[in-house]
Design an enzyme around this catalytic site. Structure first.
Site: not given
Ligand code: ADP
Length: 398
Positions: A10, A90, A179, A211, A240, A331, A333, A385
Site C-alpha cells: 500500500n 493498492r 481513498h 492525503g 496539497r 483522524g 490519532n 485498507e
C-alpha cells in the site's frame, strides 16, 4: 500457512505500508511501514511475532522502490516468501478504466502509469511497486485494488464539473475521488457499530492522513467525495492545497510563474507545509501551535474548518445521517483536531464525548460524540485498507 494469506503493498504519498494478511480474519502475520518519505527522519519499521524493528532510510533515489526491495529482503530473511497465495496492491487512480479489482499484468501496469496524469504523487509509486513485486514473485498472481473504484457509483450530478461537456466526452475530465478502499471499509465497520445494515444507513466518512478526503456514503454506495480529477481537490492536506479558486493559477501565470513550478507548489508545497512554513506532518504543526506559533495555529484552523464545511455540505447528499466517521493517521490519532472539527459542527447538534475522544486517542477507535438533532454518532474507526485488498484479491483468485 494455509492458502488464505496475501502480501499487501500500500503505497501512500509519503509512505509505504506492507503486510502479510489473513484474508478471512484480517489478522496480520507481518506488518510494516516506511514513513516520512522525503523528510530527514525517513524510516522503516515492522512488527513480526510481537517484535518491533526499526531502521532509518538513507537513500537518495525513489523511496518507494527502495522500500519494496527492502520488503522482499525482509520476507526472505523471515522465510515468509513461499507462504502467501497472492500479492494485492493498492492503486490510487483507476480512472473510468478500472471499476473494480483486476489481476496485474504488464498492460495493467502500463495503464496505471498512463493514469499517473490523474494522480501524480501516487500512480508512479504504485506502478514501481507492482513492477518490483512482479520481478520478486514471478509465479504469484498479483491484484490491483483501486482507490477510485468505490467512487464509481457517484451520480453524474456529483462527478461532473460545470465545464463544457465535450471535456468529459473527449478527455474524461470528471471527479474520480480517492481513498475509496478506506471509505468503503470504514462505512462497513460504522454500520456494525451503529447496528444497522450498511445498505440501509448513511455515513459521512472522513479520511484524514497526509492525503485527506470526505465521502458521503448512502445505503452502502458512495454518492459524493471531495477529491476530484486528481487527489489535489477538496480538503487541505499535508502538502496539497485542496480547493482553491482556479483563477489563482491564471493570476500566478501572469505574475511569471512557470507551469511546473506552479503545480509543484500546489501539490508539494501547500497544505500544512505551505501555511505553517514548518512541516507537512500534522504532529509537528500541533507541537508548534502548542508553543505559540501563529501560522501553525492558522494551518490547524483552516484544516479543521474546511473538514467541518465539507461534512456540513454533504448533508445535502443524504436523506439522513447515522454517523460521521474519522479515520486515517490524523483522524485516528489526533484528539485536538477531532475536537475542533466537532466544535465547528455545533450547529448540527454535535457534542463531543470527551472521555470517548480521550479513549480513542491512540488509534483504538470508538464513539467520540453524537448529535441528538441528527440522530447521528461521531465515531473513530481505524482504517484497514490492507484487509479489503486481501479479501478482494482472494475473491478474484477463486
Ligand atoms: P498517508 O496519507 O501518507 O497514508 P497517514 O494516514 O499515515 O498518511 O497519516 C499521516 C498523518 O497522520 C501525518 O500528518 C501525521 O502527522 C498524522 N499523525 C499520526 N499520528 C498522529 C498523532 N498522534 N497526532 C496527530 N497527527 C498524527
Amino acid at each position: 500457512m494455509s492458502n488464505q494469506y496475501v502480501l499487501v503493498i500500500n503505497s501512500g504519498s509519503s509512505s509505504l505500508k506492507f503486510a502479510v494478511i489473513n484474508s478471512v480474519t484480517g489478522d496480520a502475520v507481518l506488518t510494516g511501514l516506511g514513513e516520512c518519505f522525503g523528510l530527514e527522519d525517513s524510516r522503516m519499521s515492522w512488527k513480526y511475532q510481537g517484535e518491533k524493528t526499526s531502521e532509518a532510510i538513507q537513500y537518495d533515489g525513489s523511496h518507494h522502490q527502495y522500500a519494496v526491495e527492502r520488503v522482499v529482503k525482509l520476507l526472505n530473511t523471515l522465510g515468509l516468501t513461499s507462504d502467501f497465495v497472492a500479492v494485492g496492491h493498492r492503486i490510487v487512480a483507476g480512472g473510468e478504466t478500472f471499476k473494480g479489482t483486476v489481476q496485474v499484468d504488464e498492460k495493467v501496469i502500463e495503464e496505471v502509469e498512463r493514469l499517473a496524469e490523474l494522480a501524480p504523487l501516487h500512480n508512479k509509486a504504485n506502478a514501481e511497486g507492482m513492477r518490483a513485486a512482479m520481478k520478486a514473485f514471478p509465479s504469484l498472481p498479483q491484484f490491483a485494488v483501486f482507490d477510485t473504484a468505490f467512487h464509481q457509483t457517484m451520480p453524474p450530478k456529483a462527478f461532473m464539473y460545470a465545464l463544457p461537456y465535450e471535456l468529459y466526452e473527449q478527455h474524461k475530465v470528471r471527479r474520480y475521488g480517492a481513498h475509496g478502499t478506506s471509505h468503503y471499509y470504514v462505512s462497513r465497520e460504522a454500520a456494525k457499530m451503529v447496528n444497522k445494515p450498511v445498505d440501509n444507513s448513511s455515513y459521512i466518512t472522513v479520511h484524514l492522513g497526509n492525503g485527506a478526503s470526505v465521502s458521503a456514503v448512502k445505503n452502502g454506495q458512495c454518492v459524493d467525495t471531495s477529491m476530484g480529477l486528481t487527489p489535489l481537490a477538496g480538503l487541505m492536506m499535508g502538502t496539497r492545497c485542496g480547493d482553491i479558486d482556479p483563477s489563482v493559477i491564471e493570476f500566478l501565470f501572469r505574475k511569471g510563474w512557470e507551469k511546473d513550478e506552479l503545480f509543484e507548489m500546489l501539490n508539494k508545497k501547500s497544505g500544512f507545509l505551505g501555511v505553517s512554513g514548518i512541516t507537512s506532518d500534522a504532529r509537528g504543526v500541533l507541537e508548534a501551535m502548542d508553543e505559540g506559533n501563529a501560522r501553525a495555529k492558522l494551518a490547524f484552523e483552516i484544516f479543521t474548518y474546511r473538514v467541518a464545511k465539507y461534512i456540513t455540505s454533504y448533508l445535502a447528499s443524504l436523506d439522513s445521517l447515522d454517523a460521521i466517521v474519522f479515520t486515517g493517521g490524523i483522524g485516528e490519532n489526533s484528539l485536538p483536531i477531532r475536537r475542533e472539527i466537532l466544535n465547528n459542527l455545533k450547529i448540527l447538534g454535535f457534542v463531543e464525548d470527551e472521555k470517548g475522544n480521550e479513549a480513542a486517542r491512540f488509534g483504538e477507535g470508538g464513539e467520540i460524540g453524537s448529535s441528538e438533532l441528527l440522530g447521528a454518532k461521531a465515531l473513530v474507526i481505524p482504517t484497514n485498507e490492507e484487509f479489503v485488498i486481501a479479501q478482494q484479491s482472494v475473491e478474484l483468485l477463486k
